[in-house]
Each structure stands twice: as structure tokens, then as C-alpha cells.
Design a protein around this motif. Sequence first.
Motif, PDB file in Angstrom:
ATOM      1  N   LYS A 179       0.863  -1.173   0.000  1.00 13.62           N
ATOM      2  CA  LYS A 179       0.000   0.000   0.000  1.00 13.62           C
ATOM      3  C   LYS A 179       0.898   1.220   0.000  1.00 13.62           C
ATOM      4  CE  LYS A 179      -3.859   2.185   2.430  1.00 13.62           C
ATOM      5  NZ  LYS A 179      -4.787   2.101   3.596  1.00 13.62           N
ATOM      6  N   TYR A 180       0.539   2.198  -0.835  1.00 12.47           N
ATOM      7  CA  TYR A 180       1.332   3.409  -0.956  1.00 12.47           C
ATOM      8  C   TYR A 180       0.492   4.608  -0.548  1.00 12.47           C
ATOM      9  CZ  TYR A 180       4.457   0.363  -3.510  1.00 12.47           C
ATOM     10  OH  TYR A 180       5.300  -0.667  -3.846  1.00 12.47           O
ATOM     11  N   ALA A 181       1.125   5.547   0.157  1.00 17.49           N
ATOM     12  CA  ALA A 181       0.433   6.731   0.619  1.00 17.49           C
ATOM     13  C   ALA A 181       0.130   7.651  -0.567  1.00 17.49           C
ATOM     14  CB  ALA A 181       1.280   7.459   1.652  1.00 17.49           C
ATOM     15  N   ASP A 182      -1.101   8.159  -0.597  1.00 18.97           N
ATOM     16  CA  ASP A 182      -1.506   9.048  -1.692  1.00 18.97           C
ATOM     17  C   ASP A 182      -0.717  10.345  -1.692  1.00 18.97           C
ATOM     18  OD1 ASP A 182      -5.018   8.165  -1.391  1.00 18.97           O
ATOM     19  OD2 ASP A 182      -3.386   7.244  -2.546  1.00 18.97           O
ATOM     20  N   SER A 183      -0.326  10.763  -0.502  1.00 19.36           N
ATOM     21  CA  SER A 183       0.327  12.058  -0.378  1.00 19.36           C
ATOM     22  C   SER A 183       1.782  12.031  -0.830  1.00 19.36           C
ATOM     23  CB  SER A 183       0.265  12.525   1.077  1.00 19.36           C
ATOM     24  OG  SER A 183       0.931  11.597   1.913  1.00 19.36           O
ATOM     25  N   VAL A 184       2.320  10.843  -1.025  1.00 18.85           N
ATOM     26  CA  VAL A 184       3.726  10.732  -1.394  1.00 18.85           C
ATOM     27  C   VAL A 184       3.850  10.714  -2.908  1.00 18.85           C
ATOM     28  CG1 VAL A 184       5.768   9.273  -1.210  1.00 18.85           C
ATOM     29  CG2 VAL A 184       4.228   9.535   0.725  1.00 18.85           C
ATOM     30  N   LYS A 185       4.980  11.232  -3.361  1.00 15.77           N
ATOM     31  CA  LYS A 185       5.212  11.274  -4.800  1.00 15.77           C
ATOM     32  C   LYS A 185       5.176   9.870  -5.406  1.00 15.77           C
ATOM     33  CE  LYS A 185       7.939  13.464  -2.790  1.00 15.77           C
ATOM     34  NZ  LYS A 185       7.996  13.946  -1.396  1.00 15.77           N
ATOM     35  N   ASP A 186       4.801   9.784  -6.629  1.00 13.59           N
ATOM     36  CA  ASP A 186       4.724   8.504  -7.320  1.00 13.59           C
ATOM     37  C   ASP A 186       6.110   7.894  -7.520  1.00 13.59           C
ATOM     38  OD1 ASP A 186       2.115   9.748  -9.498  1.00 13.59           O
ATOM     39  OD2 ASP A 186       2.008   8.711  -7.565  1.00 13.59           O
ATOM     40  N   GLY A 187       6.131   6.622  -7.826  1.00 12.37           N
ATOM     41  CA  GLY A 187       7.367   5.996  -8.270  1.00 12.37           C
ATOM     42  C   GLY A 187       8.061   5.115  -7.257  1.00 12.37           C
ATOM     43  N   PHE A 188       7.595   5.089  -5.998  1.00  8.81           N
ATOM     44  CA  PHE A 188       8.227   4.224  -5.007  1.00  8.81           C
ATOM     45  C   PHE A 188       7.746   2.777  -5.164  1.00  8.81           C
ATOM     46  CE2 PHE A 188      10.575   7.062  -2.362  1.00  8.81           C
ATOM     47  CZ  PHE A 188       9.913   8.283  -2.398  1.00  8.81           C
ATOM     48  N   THR A 189       8.656   1.859  -4.853  1.00  7.70           N
ATOM     49  CA  THR A 189       8.326   0.446  -4.811  1.00  7.70           C
ATOM     50  C   THR A 189       8.874  -0.143  -3.521  1.00  7.70           C
ATOM     51  OG1 THR A 189       8.436   0.242  -7.225  1.00  7.70           O
ATOM     52  CG2 THR A 189       8.560  -1.796  -5.941  1.00  7.70           C
ATOM     53  N   ILE A 190       8.010  -0.811  -2.777  1.00  7.20           N
ATOM     54  CA  ILE A 190       8.439  -1.496  -1.550  1.00  7.20           C
ATOM     55  C   ILE A 190       8.360  -2.999  -1.806  1.00  7.20           C
ATOM     56  CG2 ILE A 190       6.112  -1.438  -0.547  1.00  7.20           C
ATOM     57  CD1 ILE A 190       7.433  -1.131   2.218  1.00  7.20           C
ATOM     58  N   PHE A 191       9.349  -3.718  -1.315  1.00  7.52           N
ATOM     59  CA  PHE A 191       9.315  -5.172  -1.394  1.00  7.52           C
ATOM     60  C   PHE A 191      10.147  -5.734  -0.260  1.00  7.52           C
ATOM     61  CE2 PHE A 191      13.500  -5.726  -3.490  1.00  7.52           C
ATOM     62  CZ  PHE A 191      13.693  -4.461  -4.015  1.00  7.52           C
ATOM     63  N   ARG A 192       9.980  -7.016   0.003  1.00  9.85           N
ATOM     64  CA  ARG A 192      10.663  -7.626   1.133  1.00  9.85           C
ATOM     65  C   ARG A 192      11.183  -9.000   0.751  1.00  9.85           C
ATOM     66  NH1 ARG A 192       6.397  -7.934   5.790  1.00  9.85           N
ATOM     67  NH2 ARG A 192       7.877  -9.387   6.782  1.00  9.85           N
ATOM     68  N   ASP A 193      12.221  -9.409   1.455  1.00 13.73           N
ATOM     69  CA  ASP A 193      12.787 -10.741   1.297  1.00 13.73           C
ATOM     70  C   ASP A 193      12.786 -11.381   2.673  1.00 13.73           C
ATOM     71  OD1 ASP A 193      14.331 -13.029   0.977  1.00 13.73           O
ATOM     72  OD2 ASP A 193      15.714 -12.089  -0.428  1.00 13.73           O
ATOM     73  N   ASP A 194      11.855 -12.287   2.896  1.00 12.25           N
ATOM     74  CA  ASP A 194      11.716 -12.907   4.202  1.00 12.25           C
ATOM     75  C   ASP A 194      12.847 -13.889   4.526  1.00 12.25           C
ATOM     76  OD1 ASP A 194       8.047 -13.100   4.211  1.00 12.25           O
ATOM     77  OD2 ASP A 194       9.446 -11.437   4.547  1.00 12.25           O
ATOM     78  N   VAL A 195      13.592 -14.279   3.533  1.00 11.08           N
ATOM     79  CA  VAL A 195      14.717 -15.191   3.780  1.00 11.08           C
ATOM     80  C   VAL A 195      15.846 -14.458   4.501  1.00 11.08           C
ATOM     81  CG1 VAL A 195      16.481 -16.631   2.684  1.00 11.08           C
ATOM     82  CG2 VAL A 195      14.126 -16.638   1.807  1.00 11.08           C
ATOM     83  N   LEU A 204      13.192  -0.310  -0.310  1.00  9.81           N
ATOM     84  CA  LEU A 204      12.430   0.771  -0.923  1.00  9.81           C
ATOM     85  C   LEU A 204      13.214   1.235  -2.139  1.00  9.81           C
ATOM     86  CD1 LEU A 204       9.894   2.616  -0.605  1.00  9.81           C
ATOM     87  CD2 LEU A 204      11.440   4.294   0.409  1.00  9.81           C
ATOM     88  N   GLN A 205      12.535   1.337  -3.249  1.00 11.23           N
ATOM     89  CA  GLN A 205      13.203   1.636  -4.503  1.00 11.23           C
ATOM     90  C   GLN A 205      12.464   2.745  -5.236  1.00 11.23           C
ATOM     91  OE1 GLN A 205      15.043  -1.844  -6.473  1.00 11.23           O
ATOM     92  NE2 GLN A 205      13.618  -1.351  -8.126  1.00 11.23           N
ATOM     93  N   LYS A 206      13.229   3.590  -5.908  1.00 12.87           N
ATOM     94  CA  LYS A 206      12.635   4.619  -6.752  1.00 12.87           C
ATOM     95  C   LYS A 206      13.665   5.070  -7.778  1.00 12.87           C
ATOM     96  CE  LYS A 206      10.233   9.031  -6.860  1.00 12.87           C
ATOM     97  NZ  LYS A 206       9.911  10.294  -6.188  1.00 12.87           N
ATOM     98  N   SER A 207      13.192   5.351  -8.966  1.00 15.88           N
ATOM     99  CA  SER A 207      14.041   5.889 -10.019  1.00 15.88           C
ATOM    100  C   SER A 207      13.674   7.343 -10.283  1.00 15.88           C
ATOM    101  CB  SER A 207      13.864   5.067 -11.302  1.00 15.88           C
ATOM    102  OG  SER A 207      14.225   3.720 -11.094  1.00 15.88           O
ATOM    103  N   TYR A 208      14.530   8.000 -11.064  1.00 14.82           N
ATOM    104  CA  TYR A 208      14.278   9.381 -11.496  1.00 14.82           C
ATOM    105  C   TYR A 208      14.051  10.317 -10.308  1.00 14.82           C
ATOM    106  CZ  TYR A 208      13.467   6.667 -15.700  1.00 14.82           C
ATOM    107  OH  TYR A 208      13.596   5.777 -16.737  1.00 14.82           O
ATOM    108  N   LEU A 209      15.004  10.308  -9.421  1.00 15.51           N
ATOM    109  CA  LEU A 209      14.905  11.146  -8.230  1.00 15.51           C
ATOM    110  C   LEU A 209      15.055  12.612  -8.585  1.00 15.51           C
ATOM    111  CD1 LEU A 209      17.068   9.032  -5.786  1.00 15.51           C
ATOM    112  CD2 LEU A 209      14.599   9.179  -5.862  1.00 15.51           C
ATOM    113  N   ASN A 210      14.423  13.440  -7.760  1.00 16.34           N
ATOM    114  CA  ASN A 210      14.608  14.883  -7.857  1.00 16.34           C
ATOM    115  C   ASN A 210      14.792  15.424  -6.458  1.00 16.34           C
ATOM    116  OD1 ASN A 210      11.970  15.592  -6.711  1.00 16.34           O
ATOM    117  ND2 ASN A 210      11.156  14.711  -8.608  1.00 16.34           N
ATOM    118  N   SER A 211      14.988  16.738  -6.379  1.00 17.26           N
ATOM    119  CA  SER A 211      15.315  17.356  -5.096  1.00 17.26           C
ATOM    120  C   SER A 211      14.212  17.161  -4.056  1.00 17.26           C
ATOM    121  CB  SER A 211      15.588  18.842  -5.290  1.00 17.26           C
ATOM    122  OG  SER A 211      14.448  19.485  -5.843  1.00 17.26           O
ATOM    123  N   GLN A 212      12.989  16.954  -4.498  1.00 19.07           N
ATOM    124  CA  GLN A 212      11.893  16.754  -3.550  1.00 19.07           C
ATOM    125  C   GLN A 212      11.984  15.420  -2.834  1.00 19.07           C
ATOM    126  OE1 GLN A 212       8.201  17.402  -5.600  1.00 19.07           O
ATOM    127  NE2 GLN A 212       8.498  19.599  -5.725  1.00 19.07           N
TER     128      GLN A 212
END
Length: 120
Positions: free
Chosen positions: A59-75, A81-89
Amino acid sequence: QVQLVESGGGLVQPGGSLRLSCAAFGLAFTDYRMSWYLQAPGKERELVATIDDFTHRTKYADSVKDGFTIFRDDVVFTVYLQKSYLNSQDTAVYFCHAQDSRAISGAEYWGQGTQVTVSP
């Protein structure tokens, strides 16, 4: 002793990518809902994304900028947390958060935070 250890922060060029890691120690990782928060300069901490324990539903927060990806490795007991095309914000301190999903108000833990600065 429970520890959440974040890594992967630092100085990133505009347009670059971000991949943060949060390694969990001392807790039953597969029983915990994991989240990432960010705190931009002069602002309050806000939720970025959450990933459930058993289903790995995200689930992603509406108020946060687009483009984030969260994933987990239970092993390896790690959430990312991953994101491309970063900017100063995207400049912020990023925090890892764990909450025990076995109870309504399950135990919560925070990492120490990792600074991400997007600048030429």
C-alpha cells in the motif's frame, strides 16, 4: 534486542535511482508488517509505503510522490524501498518501521533513519 538497520542512503544525482535496505534483527520478521517513512527538511515524518507480512500486499500513501516500490525478502529479513528518477523533492531522511501484525496494537519499532540527498 530488536534492531532495524537501514542502509543505502547518501548523495544521489538528480535523475538517479534509490534503493534502500532495512535489515531486521531480534524479531520474527515474517510476523511483522513493514513500512517506510520519510521526513523531508522542515516537515513531519510521513508514510511512504507498507508491505504486509503473510500476503506481501503493498500500500502506498496518496500524499507521497509517485514511483516508489516497496518489497521484502523474508529469507534475509530485509525490506527494501526503490525509486528511479529522483529529484530534489526526494531529499529526506528515510525511516524503516516494523509492526507486529499478530495484535491490533502490536509492538512497533523504528530504524535510526538514513539520509538521502538529491543534488548535482
